[in-house]
Design a protein around this motif. Structure first.
Motif, PDB file in Angstrom:
ATOM      1  N   LEU A   1       2.572  28.216  96.371  1.00 50.46           N
ATOM      2  CA  LEU A   1       3.072  28.209  95.001  1.00 50.46           C
ATOM      3  C   LEU A   1       4.245  27.249  94.832  1.00 50.46           C
ATOM      4  O   LEU A   1       4.455  26.705  93.752  1.00 50.46           O
ATOM      5  N   SER A   2       4.994  27.023  95.915  1.00 53.29           N
ATOM      6  CA  SER A   2       6.133  26.099  95.849  1.00 53.29           C
ATOM      7  C   SER A   2       5.704  24.645  95.946  1.00 53.29           C
ATOM      8  O   SER A   2       6.544  23.750  95.833  1.00 53.29           O
ATOM      9  N   THR A   3       4.427  24.385  96.168  1.00 55.47           N
ATOM     10  CA  THR A   3       3.804  23.058  96.327  1.00 55.47           C
ATOM     11  C   THR A   3       4.153  22.397  97.654  1.00 55.47           C
ATOM     12  O   THR A   3       3.841  21.232  97.865  1.00 55.47           O
ATOM     13  N   MET A   4       4.805  23.131  98.571  1.00 55.33           N
ATOM     14  CA  MET A   4       5.124  22.547  99.876  1.00 55.33           C
ATOM     15  C   MET A   4       3.926  22.569 100.820  1.00 55.33           C
ATOM     16  O   MET A   4       3.912  21.865 101.821  1.00 55.33           O
ATOM     17  N   ASP A   5       2.914  23.374 100.507  1.00 56.65           N
ATOM     18  CA  ASP A   5       1.656  23.389 101.255  1.00 56.65           C
ATOM     19  C   ASP A   5       0.552  23.100 100.247  1.00 56.65           C
ATOM     20  O   ASP A   5       0.419  23.804  99.236  1.00 56.65           O
ATOM     21  N   THR A   6      -0.222  22.067 100.498  1.00 51.30           N
ATOM     22  CA  THR A   6      -1.246  21.631  99.538  1.00 51.30           C
ATOM     23  C   THR A   6      -2.673  21.866 100.037  1.00 51.30           C
ATOM     24  O   THR A   6      -3.627  21.475  99.380  1.00 51.30           O
TER      25      THR A   6
ATOM     26  N   SER B   1      -6.920  27.094  92.144  1.00 54.56           N
ATOM     27  CA  SER B   1      -6.096  26.424  91.131  1.00 54.56           C
ATOM     28  C   SER B   1      -4.708  27.052  91.059  1.00 54.56           C
ATOM     29  O   SER B   1      -4.577  28.276  91.015  1.00 54.56           O
ATOM     30  N   ILE B   2      -3.699  26.189  91.072  1.00 55.65           N
ATOM     31  CA  ILE B   2      -2.319  26.612  90.834  1.00 55.65           C
ATOM     32  C   ILE B   2      -1.769  25.764  89.690  1.00 55.65           C
ATOM     33  O   ILE B   2      -1.674  24.545  89.804  1.00 55.65           O
ATOM     34  N   LYS B   3      -1.431  26.416  88.582  1.00 51.78           N
ATOM     35  CA  LYS B   3      -0.829  25.722  87.447  1.00 51.78           C
ATOM     36  C   LYS B   3       0.603  26.214  87.258  1.00 51.78           C
ATOM     37  O   LYS B   3       0.853  27.419  87.214  1.00 51.78           O
ATOM     38  N   ILE B   4       1.515  25.266  87.173  1.00 51.24           N
ATOM     39  CA  ILE B   4       2.916  25.570  86.899  1.00 51.24           C
ATOM     40  C   ILE B   4       3.296  24.845  85.614  1.00 51.24           C
ATOM     41  O   ILE B   4       3.110  23.627  85.506  1.00 51.24           O
ATOM     42  N   ASP B   5       3.789  25.612  84.640  1.00 51.06           N
ATOM     43  CA  ASP B   5       4.136  25.052  83.330  1.00 51.06           C
ATOM     44  C   ASP B   5       2.943  24.309  82.727  1.00 51.06           C
ATOM     45  O   ASP B   5       3.096  23.270  82.087  1.00 51.06           O
ATOM     46  N   GLY B   6       1.748  24.853  82.974  1.00 48.05           N
ATOM     47  CA  GLY B   6       0.521  24.287  82.420  1.00 48.05           C
ATOM     48  C   GLY B   6      -0.043  23.096  83.162  1.00 48.05           C
ATOM     49  O   GLY B   6      -1.094  22.568  82.773  1.00 48.05           O
TER      50      GLY B   6
ATOM     51  N   GLU C   1       0.124  30.158  86.824  1.00 46.98           N
ATOM     52  CA  GLU C   1      -1.230  30.696  86.736  1.00 46.98           C
ATOM     53  C   GLU C   1      -1.981  30.348  88.021  1.00 46.98           C
ATOM     54  O   GLU C   1      -2.152  29.169  88.340  1.00 46.98           O
ATOM     55  N   ILE C   2      -2.406  31.376  88.730  1.00 48.78           N
ATOM     56  CA  ILE C   2      -3.082  31.199  90.011  1.00 48.78           C
ATOM     57  C   ILE C   2      -4.483  31.766  89.894  1.00 48.78           C
ATOM     58  O   ILE C   2      -4.656  32.926  89.495  1.00 48.78           O
ATOM     59  N   LYS C   3      -5.489  30.960  90.220  1.00 45.49           N
ATOM     60  CA  LYS C   3      -6.878  31.419  90.113  1.00 45.49           C
ATOM     61  C   LYS C   3      -7.634  31.138  91.401  1.00 45.49           C
ATOM     62  O   LYS C   3      -7.668  30.009  91.882  1.00 45.49           O
ATOM     63  N   ASN C   4      -8.193  32.208  91.949  1.00 41.63           N
ATOM     64  CA  ASN C   4      -9.136  32.124  93.081  1.00 41.63           C
ATOM     65  C   ASN C   4      -8.591  31.300  94.250  1.00 41.63           C
ATOM     66  O   ASN C   4      -9.263  30.409  94.774  1.00 41.63           O
ATOM     67  N   ILE C   5      -7.347  31.637  94.643  1.00 43.08           N
ATOM     68  CA  ILE C   5      -6.731  30.928  95.763  1.00 43.08           C
ATOM     69  C   ILE C   5      -7.278  31.450  97.092  1.00 43.08           C
ATOM     70  O   ILE C   5      -7.267  32.651  97.361  1.00 43.08           O
ATOM     71  N   ASN C   6      -7.763  30.529  97.899  1.00 43.22           N
ATOM     72  CA  ASN C   6      -8.178  30.841  99.262  1.00 43.22           C
ATOM     73  C   ASN C   6      -7.460  29.876 100.198  1.00 43.22           C
ATOM     74  O   ASN C   6      -7.322  28.684  99.904  1.00 43.22           O
ATOM     75  N   LYS C   7      -6.998  30.414 101.300  1.00 46.26           N
ATOM     76  CA  LYS C   7      -6.270  29.625 102.286  1.00 46.26           C
ATOM     77  C   LYS C   7      -6.782  29.975 103.680  1.00 46.26           C
ATOM     78  O   LYS C   7      -6.912  31.155 104.031  1.00 46.26           O
TER      79      LYS C   7
ATOM     80  N   GLY D   1      -4.580  18.538  93.957  1.00 39.38           N
ATOM     81  CA  GLY D   1      -4.999  17.146  93.895  1.00 39.38           C
ATOM     82  C   GLY D   1      -3.897  16.150  93.606  1.00 39.38           C
ATOM     83  O   GLY D   1      -4.141  14.943  93.609  1.00 39.38           O
ATOM     84  N   LYS D   2      -2.676  16.616  93.369  1.00 38.29           N
ATOM     85  CA  LYS D   2      -1.576  15.700  93.107  1.00 38.29           C
ATOM     86  C   LYS D   2      -1.055  15.099  94.418  1.00 38.29           C
ATOM     87  O   LYS D   2      -1.160  15.700  95.481  1.00 38.29           O
ATOM     88  N   SER D   3      -0.482  13.903  94.321  1.00 39.23           N
ATOM     89  CA  SER D   3       0.049  13.232  95.506  1.00 39.23           C
ATOM     90  C   SER D   3       1.322  13.931  95.970  1.00 39.23           C
ATOM     91  O   SER D   3       2.008  14.613  95.189  1.00 39.23           O
ATOM     92  N   ASN D   4       1.656  13.745  97.243  1.00 33.30           N
ATOM     93  CA  ASN D   4       2.887  14.347  97.778  1.00 33.30           C
ATOM     94  C   ASN D   4       4.117  13.825  97.052  1.00 33.30           C
ATOM     95  O   ASN D   4       5.089  14.576  96.839  1.00 33.30           O
ATOM     96  N   ARG D   5       4.093  12.566  96.668  1.00 32.71           N
ATOM     97  CA  ARG D   5       5.239  11.993  95.956  1.00 32.71           C
ATOM     98  C   ARG D   5       5.410  12.650  94.580  1.00 32.71           C
ATOM     99  O   ARG D   5       6.530  12.980  94.178  1.00 32.71           O
ATOM    100  N   TRP D   6       4.296  12.814  93.866  1.00 31.42           N
ATOM    101  CA  TRP D   6       4.359  13.466  92.552  1.00 31.42           C
ATOM    102  C   TRP D   6       4.855  14.894  92.702  1.00 31.42           C
ATOM    103  O   TRP D   6       5.713  15.350  91.938  1.00 31.42           O
TER     104      TRP D   6
END
Length: 223
Positions: A52-57, A62-67, A5-11, A72-77
């Protein structure tokens, strides 16, 4: 079931000068669908895939994968989540040349440690059989043909049974025969395994056969 689920993505790119590359992108993807992202060079399709692959943060929205929210998540997570839930296939295979085909496929699973080494090896070999390259299992990756290398790279992306398989021009270096094999495999994975396939492609014929096309024009989704 919505897996993405992708909402209002701006880059924005900030160098050499500010550039708004993705503009208020919103969409969702259902489990088991085969989706192609298309657009001219510079339209933002690869940039979107890497977000979407989480390689660029570095993005807004908002990007939700599997809910689960990725923002805002850490690179390690994110690295752990990515290894478990996302299989990525690049245009170039990025196999380790001195390792065998089998070991290249096993590495992400050994890192995730979900299975024993014996089970991981069995799963890797079954994937090689699925992709028609089981006879290359013990051959070093550097000695494979281009088509064989890409099929081993796809097997590597599948080893952790990912929720989503993402591809950045995964058939860009392949001839028409191997392109057809890759498409048939992706279609089988979506229809029979319920895996969501999301690929960036310049190949109109490839895209037209997928379940859905997301076409980007100047950083926006063409309606």
């Amino acid at each position: 079931m919505q897996v993405l689920e992708i909402k209002n993505i701006n880059k924005y790119f900030h160098s050499p000068k500010p550039f708004h590359v993705l503009k208020d992108i919103s969409f969702s993807l259902e489990k088991g669908k085969f989706i192609s992202i298309t657009g001219k060079s510079g339209s933002g399709k690869s940039t979107l895939l890497y977000l979407l692959s989480t390689m660029d943060t570095d993005f807004q929205g908002s990007i939700k994968i599997d809910g689960k929210e990725m923002k805002g998540k850490s690179n390690r997570w994110l690295a752990g989540f990515r290894n478990e839930h996302i299989g990525f296939v690049f245009q170039f295979h990025y196999l380790l040349p001195e390792f065998s085909s089998l070991m290249n496929i096993m590495l992400p699973a050994l890192k995730a440690a979900k299975y024993s080494r014996e089970e991981t090896e069995h799963r890797a070999y079954e994937l090689l059989k699925l992709l028609g390259v089981a006879d290359q299992a013990q051959k070093r990756a550097s000695l494979l043909s281009g088509g064989q290398q890409q099929r081993v790279a796809i097997a590597r992306a599948l080893i952790n049974d990912p929720l989503i398989i993402m591809g950045d021009e995964p058939t860009g270096n392949l001839d028409s025969h191997n392109t057809g094999l890759v498409f048939d495999l992706f279609q089988q994975l979506s229809q029979e395994n319920g895996q969501t396939i999301l690929t960036v492609t310049h190949d109109d014929e490839f895209a037209d056969k997928s379940d859905q096309i997301i076409h980007l024009v100047d950083g926006t989704i063409e309606k």
